[in-house]
Design a protein around this motif. Structure first.
Motif, PDB file in Angstrom:
ATOM      1  N   ALA A   1      -2.376   3.783  -3.917  1.00  0.00           N
ATOM      2  CA  ALA A   1      -2.625   4.022  -2.490  1.00  0.00           C
ATOM      3  C   ALA A   1      -1.387   3.687  -1.661  1.00  0.00           C
ATOM      4  O   ALA A   1      -1.015   4.430  -0.743  1.00  0.00           O
ATOM      5  CB  ALA A   1      -3.821   3.194  -2.024  1.00  0.00           C
ATOM      6  N   LEU A   2      -0.727   2.577  -1.993  1.00  0.00           N
ATOM      7  CA  LEU A   2       0.481   2.192  -1.256  1.00  0.00           C
ATOM      8  C   LEU A   2       1.595   3.217  -1.460  1.00  0.00           C
ATOM      9  O   LEU A   2       2.336   3.530  -0.522  1.00  0.00           O
ATOM     10  CB  LEU A   2       0.953   0.808  -1.704  1.00  0.00           C
ATOM     11  CG  LEU A   2       2.155   0.247  -0.933  1.00  0.00           C
ATOM     12  CD1 LEU A   2       1.785  -0.035   0.521  1.00  0.00           C
ATOM     13  CD2 LEU A   2       2.689  -1.023  -1.588  1.00  0.00           C
ATOM     14  N   ILE A   3       1.722   3.748  -2.666  1.00  0.00           N
ATOM     15  CA  ILE A   3       2.729   4.778  -2.948  1.00  0.00           C
ATOM     16  C   ILE A   3       2.508   5.992  -2.042  1.00  0.00           C
ATOM     17  O   ILE A   3       3.450   6.519  -1.435  1.00  0.00           O
ATOM     18  CB  ILE A   3       2.687   5.197  -4.433  1.00  0.00           C
ATOM     19  CG1 ILE A   3       3.229   4.074  -5.314  1.00  0.00           C
ATOM     20  CG2 ILE A   3       3.488   6.487  -4.666  1.00  0.00           C
ATOM     21  CD1 ILE A   3       3.019   4.295  -6.804  1.00  0.00           C
ATOM     22  N   ILE A   4       1.259   6.424  -1.925  1.00  0.00           N
ATOM     23  CA  ILE A   4       0.936   7.594  -1.107  1.00  0.00           C
ATOM     24  C   ILE A   4       1.226   7.323   0.374  1.00  0.00           C
ATOM     25  O   ILE A   4       1.830   8.142   1.073  1.00  0.00           O
ATOM     26  CB  ILE A   4      -0.545   7.999  -1.304  1.00  0.00           C
ATOM     27  CG1 ILE A   4      -0.768   8.467  -2.750  1.00  0.00           C
ATOM     28  CG2 ILE A   4      -0.946   9.093  -0.311  1.00  0.00           C
ATOM     29  CD1 ILE A   4      -2.235   8.608  -3.133  1.00  0.00           C
ATOM     30  N   VAL A   5       0.816   6.144   0.843  1.00  0.00           N
ATOM     31  CA  VAL A   5       1.021   5.779   2.254  1.00  0.00           C
ATOM     32  C   VAL A   5       2.513   5.676   2.581  1.00  0.00           C
ATOM     33  O   VAL A   5       2.979   6.204   3.610  1.00  0.00           O
ATOM     34  CB  VAL A   5       0.303   4.444   2.564  1.00  0.00           C
ATOM     35  CG1 VAL A   5       0.711   3.923   3.937  1.00  0.00           C
ATOM     36  CG2 VAL A   5      -1.206   4.624   2.490  1.00  0.00           C
ATOM     37  N   LEU A   6       3.280   5.017   1.727  1.00  0.00           N
ATOM     38  CA  LEU A   6       4.718   4.875   1.956  1.00  0.00           C
ATOM     39  C   LEU A   6       5.438   6.215   1.846  1.00  0.00           C
ATOM     40  O   LEU A   6       6.409   6.463   2.579  1.00  0.00           O
ATOM     41  CB  LEU A   6       5.320   3.875   0.969  1.00  0.00           C
ATOM     42  CG  LEU A   6       4.943   2.401   1.191  1.00  0.00           C
ATOM     43  CD1 LEU A   6       5.563   1.535   0.099  1.00  0.00           C
ATOM     44  CD2 LEU A   6       5.398   1.915   2.562  1.00  0.00           C
ATOM     45  N   ALA A   7       4.982   7.079   0.934  1.00  0.00           N
ATOM     46  CA  ALA A   7       5.601   8.402   0.790  1.00  0.00           C
ATOM     47  C   ALA A   7       5.451   9.199   2.085  1.00  0.00           C
ATOM     48  O   ALA A   7       6.393   9.868   2.533  1.00  0.00           O
ATOM     49  CB  ALA A   7       4.968   9.158  -0.379  1.00  0.00           C
TER      50      ALA A   7
ATOM     51  N   ASN B   1      -4.036   7.578   5.741  1.00  0.00           N
ATOM     52  CA  ASN B   1      -4.595   6.495   6.559  1.00  0.00           C
ATOM     53  C   ASN B   1      -5.938   6.019   6.018  1.00  0.00           C
ATOM     54  O   ASN B   1      -6.214   4.812   5.956  1.00  0.00           O
ATOM     55  CB  ASN B   1      -4.750   6.945   8.013  1.00  0.00           C
ATOM     56  CG  ASN B   1      -3.415   7.125   8.704  1.00  0.00           C
ATOM     57  OD1 ASN B   1      -2.414   6.508   8.320  1.00  0.00           O
ATOM     58  ND2 ASN B   1      -3.372   7.973   9.717  1.00  0.00           N
ATOM     59  N   LEU B   2      -6.769   6.986   5.595  1.00  0.00           N
ATOM     60  CA  LEU B   2      -8.070   6.644   5.013  1.00  0.00           C
ATOM     61  C   LEU B   2      -7.892   5.868   3.712  1.00  0.00           C
ATOM     62  O   LEU B   2      -8.612   4.883   3.455  1.00  0.00           O
ATOM     63  CB  LEU B   2      -8.885   7.920   4.765  1.00  0.00           C
ATOM     64  CG  LEU B   2     -10.258   7.732   4.110  1.00  0.00           C
ATOM     65  CD1 LEU B   2     -11.158   6.873   4.990  1.00  0.00           C
ATOM     66  CD2 LEU B   2     -10.916   9.085   3.832  1.00  0.00           C
ATOM     67  N   LEU B   3      -6.929   6.287   2.896  1.00  0.00           N
ATOM     68  CA  LEU B   3      -6.656   5.588   1.642  1.00  0.00           C
ATOM     69  C   LEU B   3      -6.209   4.152   1.907  1.00  0.00           C
ATOM     70  O   LEU B   3      -6.611   3.224   1.192  1.00  0.00           O
ATOM     71  CB  LEU B   3      -5.569   6.333   0.859  1.00  0.00           C
ATOM     72  CG  LEU B   3      -6.001   7.576   0.097  1.00  0.00           C
ATOM     73  CD1 LEU B   3      -4.775   8.324  -0.427  1.00  0.00           C
ATOM     74  CD2 LEU B   3      -6.923   7.220  -1.058  1.00  0.00           C
ATOM     75  N   TYR B   4      -5.376   3.985   2.934  1.00  0.00           N
ATOM     76  CA  TYR B   4      -4.876   2.641   3.250  1.00  0.00           C
ATOM     77  C   TYR B   4      -6.019   1.728   3.703  1.00  0.00           C
ATOM     78  O   TYR B   4      -6.130   0.582   3.248  1.00  0.00           O
ATOM     79  CB  TYR B   4      -3.812   2.715   4.339  1.00  0.00           C
ATOM     80  CG  TYR B   4      -3.111   1.397   4.571  1.00  0.00           C
ATOM     81  CD1 TYR B   4      -2.097   0.973   3.716  1.00  0.00           C
ATOM     82  CD2 TYR B   4      -3.473   0.563   5.620  1.00  0.00           C
ATOM     83  CE1 TYR B   4      -1.453  -0.247   3.911  1.00  0.00           C
ATOM     84  CE2 TYR B   4      -2.837  -0.646   5.829  1.00  0.00           C
ATOM     85  CZ  TYR B   4      -1.832  -1.045   4.969  1.00  0.00           C
ATOM     86  OH  TYR B   4      -1.208  -2.254   5.153  1.00  0.00           O
TER      87      TYR B   4
END
Length: 376
Positions: free
Chosen positions: A120-126, A77-80
């Motif tokens: 960042a999107l890869i991590i959030v979607l994962a 969430n912080l990354l997003y």
């Protein structure tokens, strides 16, 4: 102590590391050689900077690779929020080059938030897809995943950066296909996209429409809109089988080839190292993508699988689009060639991505080694 160091290295994927290291070395050689003019060294500032970026990137790689990738779940969430914040800052304080506003100037470093946005999107979607895997065939979860995609997609398109926008879409698509999402949803979205094309095309920036027209007919305006692509094709073709040598090459040494340190560096590589050099480059990228898919398949959990799939897609799309535009198979979109194109943000994000793959591999490897020790 020696056994501990050896154990640490046993938890690294040596094949993935070797392919990455060779690509970085190849990139530095080509970048340096493109600055050799008439027997003297010129324009080597880019190479010096790239070496610094590689050094910093390797330090970050070492730290990230030793951290359990599952920690990323807690910071998704912080990354997003950080990603969207950086992209908004580009809109306000961004530095403009060649008609595009994609960078935040930090004085000593030009930070490109759109590169950070990909990872960042890869991590959030994962995290989202792994947490909701069993429900991923429900339409509301499809829409929720798209809500994560839309803000960075809109902000990136406004820069304008069509290439990065396409990367974000392809990452979402590949990761969604890894879940239980029903195929009919993809068919519906494809139909909507095709119907929307007549509306989307007029809204593209003039230079983007020119690139599409040049792609359809690259020889129509060789001195204007088709100049870049034509010079790149000439450079690739003139390399022959073995290349013209690091200090030779009429297109690169004569500065006929634009953006030869970034978008068209594969053309420089092919001109200097020939078909075999280009083939080696493509082979090394294939190794990275195949290893990433293998790591995804053998991950200890679904979060790791989705992370690896997203990273594999990002690398594969970058390589296919960049090389294709260098040989006139796709329109020019400004997507860098990972580990080879000059650029600090791209280099560091690429190395962090490899570090995450190594962390996923290392955790699985650690479980295997610990299991082996128990049975022994």
């Amino acid at each position: 102590m020696q056994n501990k160091v050896l154990l640490q290295f046993r938890r690294f994927d040596a094949i993935l590391l070797a392919a990455t290291a060779l690509l970085i070395l190849l990139g530095l050689i080509v970048l340096y050689s493109s600055g050799l003019k008439a027997g003297s060294t010129a324009n080597q500032l880019d190479t010096s900077r790239q070496i610094i970026y590689v050094g910093v990137g390797l330090l970050i790689f070492w730290v990230v690779s030793r951290i359990d990738y599952n920690v990323l779940r807690n910071y998704s969430n912080l990354l997003y929020i950080t990603m969207v914040g950086f992209l908004l800052l580009v809109e306000i304080f961004g530095a403009t080059r060649l008609g595009a506003t994609r960078w935040i100037s930090l004085g000593f470093f030009q930070f490109q938030p759109s590169e950070f946005a990909k990872l960042a999107l890869i991590i959030v979607l994962a995290k989202f897809f792994s947490d909701n895997y069993e429900k991923s065939n429900e339409i509301r979860y499809v829409l929720m995943s798209l809500l994560y995609l839309l803000p960075p997609l809109v902000l990136v398109l406004s820069q304008p950066d069509l290439g990065t926008a396409l990367v974000l879409v392809m990452v979402w698509l590949a990761m969604a296909l890894t879940t239980k999402l029903k195929m009919r949803y993809f068919v519906i979205m494809l139909v909507v996209l095709l119907i929307s094309l007549p509306v989307i095309y007029p809204r593209l920036a003039p230079y983007q429409r020119q690139r599409i027209a040049t792609f359809i007919n690259p020889t129509a305006n060789p001195d204007t809109t088709g100049y870049n692509v034509n010079q790149a094709i000439i450079a690739v073709g003139s390399g022959g089988l073995f290349g013209q040598g690091l200090s030779s090459g009429s297109q690169s040494q004569g500065n006929f080839l634009p953006s030869q340190h970034t978008d068209f560096i594969f053309a420089v590589l092919s001109e200097k190292l020939g078909f075999l050099g280009g083939l080696l480059c493509i082979f090394l990228y294939c190794v990275i993508v195949v290893r990433a898919i293998w790591i995804a398949k053998n991950s200890a959990d679904r979060f790791g699988t989705l992370l690896a799939i997203g990273i594999a897609t990002m690398f594969a799309f970058h390589v296919v689009v960049n090389i294709s535009m260098n040989i006139g198979l796709l329109p020019v979109t400004g997507i860098p060639l990972p580990f080879i194109s000059a650029g600090g943000t791209s280099m560091m994000i690429s190395l962090i991505s490899i570090a995450i793959l190594e962390s996923i591999y290392g955790r699985r490897r650690s479980i295997s080694l610990n299991t082996k020790e128990i049975y022994e």
